[in-house]
Design a protein around this motif. Structure first.
Motif, mmCIF file in Angstrom:
data_model
loop_
_atom_site.group_PDB
_atom_site.id
_atom_site.type_symbol
_atom_site.label_atom_id
_atom_site.label_comp_id
_atom_site.label_asym_id
_atom_site.label_seq_id
_atom_site.Cartn_x
_atom_site.Cartn_y
_atom_site.Cartn_z
ATOM 1 N N ASN A 268 0.846 -1.186 0.000
ATOM 2 C CA ASN A 268 0.000 0.000 0.000
ATOM 3 C C ASN A 268 0.887 1.243 0.000
ATOM 4 O O ASN A 268 0.954 1.981 0.977
ATOM 5 C CB ASN A 268 -0.899 -0.039 1.244
ATOM 6 C CG ASN A 268 -2.051 0.922 1.156
ATOM 7 O OD1 ASN A 268 -2.242 1.601 0.137
ATOM 8 N ND2 ASN A 268 -2.831 1.000 2.230
ATOM 9 N N ARG A 269 1.554 1.468 -1.130
ATOM 10 C CA ARG A 269 2.547 2.534 -1.182
ATOM 11 C C ARG A 269 2.687 3.017 -2.621
ATOM 12 O O ARG A 269 2.995 2.234 -3.521
ATOM 13 C CB ARG A 269 3.881 1.974 -0.688
ATOM 14 C CG ARG A 269 4.964 3.013 -0.493
ATOM 15 C CD ARG A 269 6.145 2.761 -1.402
ATOM 16 N NE ARG A 269 7.316 3.532 -1.019
ATOM 17 C CZ ARG A 269 7.960 4.343 -1.884
ATOM 18 N NH1 ARG A 269 7.539 4.498 -3.116
ATOM 19 N NH2 ARG A 269 9.044 4.982 -1.467
ATOM 20 N N CYS A 270 2.476 4.305 -2.828
ATOM 21 C CA CYS A 270 2.596 4.859 -4.172
ATOM 22 C C CYS A 270 4.063 4.897 -4.587
ATOM 23 O O CYS A 270 4.955 5.160 -3.772
ATOM 24 C CB CYS A 270 2.013 6.264 -4.216
ATOM 25 S SG CYS A 270 2.136 6.996 -5.863
ATOM 26 N N ALA A 271 4.292 4.612 -5.872
ATOM 27 C CA ALA A 271 5.666 4.576 -6.386
ATOM 28 C C ALA A 271 6.244 5.977 -6.566
ATOM 29 O O ALA A 271 7.429 6.124 -6.845
ATOM 30 C CB ALA A 271 5.682 3.833 -7.720
ATOM 31 N N GLY B 158 5.323 7.812 -2.119
ATOM 32 C CA GLY B 158 5.203 6.856 -1.015
ATOM 33 C C GLY B 158 3.897 6.905 -0.254
ATOM 34 O O GLY B 158 3.749 6.189 0.744
ATOM 35 N N ALA B 159 2.942 7.699 -0.700
ATOM 36 C CA ALA B 159 1.666 7.774 0.043
ATOM 37 C C ALA B 159 0.939 6.431 0.014
ATOM 38 O O ALA B 159 1.019 5.686 -0.971
ATOM 39 C CB ALA B 159 0.767 8.849 -0.571
ATOM 40 N N LYS B 160 0.226 6.144 1.099
ATOM 41 C CA LYS B 160 -0.627 4.954 1.097
ATOM 42 C C LYS B 160 -1.731 5.162 0.061
ATOM 43 O O LYS B 160 -2.363 6.216 0.023
ATOM 44 C CB LYS B 160 -1.249 4.743 2.483
ATOM 45 C CG LYS B 160 -0.389 3.873 3.398
ATOM 46 C CD LYS B 160 -0.944 3.811 4.806
ATOM 47 C CE LYS B 160 -2.016 2.761 4.945
ATOM 48 N NZ LYS B 160 -2.352 2.522 6.386
ATOM 49 N N LEU B 161 -1.967 4.152 -0.741
ATOM 50 C CA LEU B 161 -2.888 4.313 -1.865
ATOM 51 C C LEU B 161 -4.341 4.132 -1.454
ATOM 52 O O LEU B 161 -5.220 4.856 -1.920
ATOM 53 C CB LEU B 161 -2.528 3.314 -2.967
ATOM 54 C CG LEU B 161 -1.198 3.636 -3.666
ATOM 55 C CD1 LEU B 161 -0.671 2.425 -4.410
ATOM 56 C CD2 LEU B 161 -1.377 4.829 -4.607
ATOM 57 N N ARG C 216 -5.609 5.217 -8.086
ATOM 58 C CA ARG C 216 -5.151 6.591 -8.271
ATOM 59 C C ARG C 216 -4.611 7.103 -6.951
ATOM 60 O O ARG C 216 -5.306 7.105 -5.938
ATOM 61 C CB ARG C 216 -6.335 7.451 -8.727
ATOM 62 C CG ARG C 216 -5.999 8.890 -9.044
ATOM 63 C CD ARG C 216 -7.244 9.580 -9.613
ATOM 64 N NE ARG C 216 -6.912 10.903 -10.111
ATOM 65 C CZ ARG C 216 -6.994 11.998 -9.362
ATOM 66 N NH1 ARG C 216 -7.372 11.912 -8.106
ATOM 67 N NH2 ARG C 216 -6.677 13.175 -9.886
ATOM 68 N N CYS C 217 -3.361 7.546 -6.953
ATOM 69 C CA CYS C 217 -2.798 8.077 -5.718
ATOM 70 C C CYS C 217 -3.476 9.400 -5.375
ATOM 71 O O CYS C 217 -3.628 10.268 -6.237
ATOM 72 C CB CYS C 217 -1.291 8.284 -5.857
ATOM 73 S SG CYS C 217 -0.598 8.985 -4.337
ATOM 74 N N PRO C 218 -3.875 9.561 -4.091
ATOM 75 C CA PRO C 218 -4.595 10.782 -3.704
ATOM 76 C C PRO C 218 -3.689 12.017 -3.638
ATOM 77 O O PRO C 218 -4.168 13.127 -3.458
ATOM 78 C CB PRO C 218 -5.119 10.436 -2.305
ATOM 79 C CG PRO C 218 -4.166 9.426 -1.773
ATOM 80 C CD PRO C 218 -3.719 8.630 -2.961
ATOM 81 N N PHE C 219 -2.375 11.810 -3.794
ATOM 82 C CA PHE C 219 -1.452 12.939 -3.626
ATOM 83 C C PHE C 219 -1.234 13.685 -4.947
ATOM 84 O O PHE C 219 -1.608 14.843 -5.096
ATOM 85 C CB PHE C 219 -0.127 12.391 -3.050
ATOM 86 C CG PHE C 219 0.742 13.405 -2.350
ATOM 87 C CD1 PHE C 219 0.358 14.742 -2.227
ATOM 88 C CD2 PHE C 219 1.970 13.013 -1.813
ATOM 89 C CE1 PHE C 219 1.170 15.667 -1.577
ATOM 90 C CE2 PHE C 219 2.788 13.936 -1.169
ATOM 91 C CZ PHE C 219 2.388 15.267 -1.051
ATOM 92 N N HIS C 220 -0.637 13.009 -5.958
ATOM 93 C CA HIS C 220 -0.357 13.687 -7.234
ATOM 94 C C HIS C 220 -1.013 13.011 -8.434
ATOM 95 O O HIS C 220 -0.689 13.328 -9.567
ATOM 96 C CB HIS C 220 1.152 13.753 -7.470
ATOM 97 C CG HIS C 220 1.898 14.492 -6.409
ATOM 98 N ND1 HIS C 220 2.437 13.853 -5.302
ATOM 99 C CD2 HIS C 220 2.170 15.808 -6.245
ATOM 100 C CE1 HIS C 220 3.020 14.751 -4.515
ATOM 101 N NE2 HIS C 220 2.864 15.934 -5.054
#
Ligand SMILES: [Fe+2]
Length: 433
Positions: free
Chosen positions: A81-84, A87-90, A103-107
């Protein structure tokens, strides 16, 4: 206590006793996360929890947050559970749906359900850089190994080791019987989930799952309450199911000693069922559906397997005859989270599922009459073990009398075989750096 850790962990486990630091020392807990939870096959979830494309279920493997997700092509993937990207939890919820892509909630990097990178916003910005969409570095990492057995999904953080079926060994029969009891041969998670926080080490709960000499003591008050209630119902010939499953804990020692106790390699074990034979209308209706599906002989074969708690060490415990699965997640040396799921047997009468829900509510719920008895003593064990009032925990009952079978041991029902067996596996995992 940390002196012991530097001395080596070999001296902490003896055939008939264990040192208290295995329950109380945070350094030992850290080592368990690496050497046990970083290696064993750990239960992630059941395939029925992610029936539709994009459905996910979040889980913990040791300290690693992972999730399994159903791909549009149909497969289930277990991913970290880690965006490439940053590193945010997905995924944030225990269960949900990612939509078409993860879809990562960060970028807003988008990944396919197998973890591979699908797209990044403003792609031009990466031209001429070392960013390479084909490089796995830029995809969501998959757990090193995943496998499923009859719909139960497990994963291992170790690239090498026994395959899932060899790991399960003899305890595979409990998952088989769980599913064979469904006229369609399949089960599905249904209803909600109970989450119980235990203020105690994860091993205390595992040991208690096949501990037959605690019910008449720990559960004395709930047994007495059930008996009093039944007495007040004067005239009712049969004890109602809700009371029966509480009162069952009050059986005498001779009853428990006659139960089957079987332990297998890797820490697994099971104990014989307490509530047999099934002669109530719900069981009889269920048996009819089994006979229609499998015929008389096979139905008898399936029902001859009657088990109370089975242990799939170190992550879950199926209860095959009442369709429960408890999932054990160690959080800290003195904190454990237990999730309780109820299953529907496909093709069985609805009343059977309702009975499973009743069992969950009456016995396994944090607000039941039974579970709080246990939670209280687990916390007391933790608190006592943190004192300097003694160094060792006894596993002596029937020690030295375990009888070998293929891949394990059997013993009388009151034997502490399951605990000794768990520590045999524990010591094997922990001995290897
Ligand atoms: Fe108990």
């Amino acid at each position: 206590m940390d002196v012991r850790v530097t001395d080596g962990i070999a001296g902490l486990v003896e055939p008939d006793r264990v040192h208290r630091s295995v329950y109380a020392d945070p350094a030992i807990f850290d080592l368990e996360m690496e050497r046990i939870f970083g290696r064993a096959w750990i239960y992630v979830g059941h395939e029925s929890q992610v029936p539709n494309p994009g459905d996910y279920h979040q889980a913990l493997i040791g300290r690693q947050s992972v999730f399994m997700v159903r791909a549009p092509e149909g497969g289930v993937h277990v991913l970290f559970n880690r965006c490439a990207h940053k590193g945010a939890k997905l995924v944030a919820f225990p269960d949900g749906n990612v939509g078409k892509f993860i879809r990562c909630p960060f970028h807003g990097w988008n990944f396919k359900c197998d973890g591979s990178l699908h797209s990044v916003p403003v792609r031009e910005g990466y031209q001429g850089t070392r960013f390479d969409p084909g490089d796995p570095e830029f995809s969501v990492r998959r757990v090193p190994r995943q496998a499923s057995y009859r719909g139960f999904v497990f994963a291992s953080l170790a690239a090498d080791g026994p395959d899932l079926e060899s790991f399960l060994g003899g305890i595979k029969t409990s998952l088989d019987n769980f599913c064979d009891r469904a006229p369609e041969g399949e089960v599905e998670v249904a209803g909600g989930v109970f989450r119980v926080w235990q203020h105690s080490n994860w091993k205390i709960f595992f040991e208690n799952l096949n501990d037959t000499s605690h019910p008449m003591v720990t559960h004395e008050s709930s047994v007495n309450a059930a008996r009093a209630r039944y007495k007040a119902m004067n005239g009712e010939a049969k004890m109602p199911f809700k009371l029966l499953i509480i009162e069952g804990n009050g059986e005498p020692y001779e009853f428990w000693d006659k139960l089957e106790m079987v332990a297998y390699d890797h820490g697994h074990s099971y104990m014989g069922a307490i509530f047999v034979p099934p002669t109530d209308p719900v069981s009889l209706a269920h048996i009819e559906t089994l006979k229609a599906a499998y015929g008389e002989a096979r139905t008898q074969e399936i029902l001859n397997i009657q088990r109370h708690n089975s242990i799939i060490y170190p992550s879950c415990s199926p209860h095959t005859s009442f369709q429960q699965l408890r999932v054990i997640r160690p959080i800290a040396v003195d904190r454990t989270m237990v999730e309780i799921y109820t299953f529907r047997l496909k093709g069985a009468p609805e009343a059977l599922f309702q009975r499973a829900i009743t069992y969950a509510n009456v016995v396994n719920s944090p607000s039941s009459n039974v579970m709080p008895d246990d939670i209280e003593v687990y916390a007391r064990c933790q608190q006592g073990l943190e004192t300097e009032g003694g160094e060792w925990v006894s596993l002596h009952r029937d020690a030295g009398r375990d009888r070998p079978i293929a891949g394990g041991f059997v013993a009388n029902g009151l034997s502490e075989l399951p605990m000794r067996n768990q520590f045999r596996a524990w010591a094997q995992y922990m001995a290897v750096p």
